[in-house]
Design an enzyme around this catalytic site. Structure first.
Site, PDB file in Angstrom:
ATOM      1  CG  HIS A  28      -2.028   1.033   1.078  1.00 36.27           C
ATOM      2  ND1 HIS A  28      -2.146   2.187   1.809  1.00 36.27           N
ATOM      3  CD2 HIS A  28      -3.254   1.000   0.196  1.00 36.27           C
ATOM      4  CE1 HIS A  28      -3.029   2.800   1.558  1.00 36.27           C
ATOM      5  NE2 HIS A  28      -4.021   2.159   0.619  1.00 36.27           N
ATOM      6  CB  CYS A  29       3.983   2.037   1.719  1.00 37.88           C
ATOM      7  SG  CYS A  29       3.651   1.673   3.605  1.00 37.88           S
TER       8      CYS A  29
END
Length: 350
Positions: A342-343
């Site tokens: 997600h980062c």
């Protein structure tokens, strides 16, 4: 553009809303993965291989030489390059969730790329190129940009610090956005940041959690802790070992969520998501969490850690996203960079 987006009918969609593309940056900053960097481009190739089957993938590269190397590696990994676009937009690091724009959308289909100041998580000094990523992506995507200012000051926000349900509810932690440690917006306060969320992202209800997980150098990003998986549904990481430092943190956050209500006034359904066993490398606790999954068109990619709970997390998310293919991506090496899937991704809504 001086009138805030929400006043003109724009709002931030949920991550599961249709995407035009996913934006990522090709890895190059070796210091983020000391001793393990050689494995990271191959992890990125796997991310691109999976995502490009479902939506376009837009990749930021430093220069022509990096683009050439990336294309060669992606070809070896059997990626269809017709589904991939390259943009020569230099970065300091690869975490486009945090440095990239946060897109908002109007009901008529119009989009705006909101540009928040990026200050290296109020921790790292080498962030000047990353601070220019959002407006450059906006230009590359041919989407109008809105620079977020409160008074005369640029407002600092990373995409990983928030999660939304697309219906006016936002989650964040007090540790990240309200703490004097790694302070993003000193003096703005709870009321001020909520006002900015309301005017820029169309948020009418903020659910405040407490602290983020152990090992998180961002000081409390929500995307390693709790995520919306549908209207009124939140997965929250659960630690069953009372001796683990996450045990108290996660129980306190569960208590907060059990009394929380979303923008429609309903109580939220809190679904426990297992945690992997503590992952350490070179004496350092890493922020390994299944909550750092990414929802794309018809697919959810989930970090895995060679842990018995990998299959439980994948199974749970498959139940929660029955219309998506749920795919695990090995992240034991990846998380040494203190972030995972997600980062590394930022969605551009359709």
């Amino acid at each position: 553009m001086t009138v805030p987006p929400a006043r003109r009918g724009y709002a931030m969609p949920a991550e599961w809303a249709p995407h035009r593309a996913t934006w990522i940056a090709w890895p190059h900053h070796r210091a983020d993965w000391p001793g393990k960097f050689a494995a990271i481009p191959w992890a990125y190739a796997e991310i691109v291989r999976i995502l490009s089957r479902h939506e376009r993938v837009c990749i930021l590269v430093q220069d022509a030489a990096m683009e050439h190397r990336a294309k060669g590696l992606l070809r070896k990994a059997a990626v269809d390059l017709k589904q991939v676009d390259f943009f020569r937009i230099p970065t300091d690091r690869v975490w486009t969730r945090d440095s990239g724009p946060i897109f908002v959308k109007h009901k008529d289909g119009g989009r705006i790329a909101t540009h928040w100041k990026f200050n290296g998580w109020a921790k790292y000094p080498n962030h000047k190129r990353d601070d220019l990523v959002a407006p450059r992506i906006a230009k590359a995507a041919n989407v109008p940009e809105y620079r977020v200012v409160h008074g005369r000051r640029d407002v600092v926000l990373e995409g990983g610090a928030i999660d939304v349900d697309g219906r006016g509810t936002l989650m964040a932690t007090e540790e990240c956005l309200l703490s004097p440690v790694q302070a993003r917006n000193p003096g703005l306060g709870r009321e001020g940041i909520e006002r900015v969320f309301r005017e820029v992202l169309g948020i009418t209800q903020v659910i405040w959690l407490g602290r983020g997980i152990a090992g998180d150098d961002t000081h409390g990003h929500i995307d390693d802790l709790a995520r919306f998986v549908g209207p009124g549904q939140i997965v929250l990481c659960e630690e069953k070992n009372p001796k683990d430092e996450n045990y108290v943190i996660l129980n306190e956050n569960r208590e907060r969520l059990q009394s929380a209500r979303d923008a429609s006034g309903r109580k939220v359904d809190v679904i426990p998501l297992p945690m992997p066993a503590p992952l350490l490398f070179d004496g350092m606790r890493l922020p390994a969490s299944y909550a750092n999954f990414y929802i794309a068109n018809n697919v959810v990619i989930v970090p895995t850690f060679n842990d018995p709970n990998d299959r439980l997390a994948l199974g749970l998310l498959a139940e929660l996203f029955p219309r998506h293919v749920v795919v695990g991506i090995h992240c034991v090496d990846f998380v040494w960079g203190l972030g995972t899937l997600h980062c590394a991704t930022q969605q551009e809504p359709l």
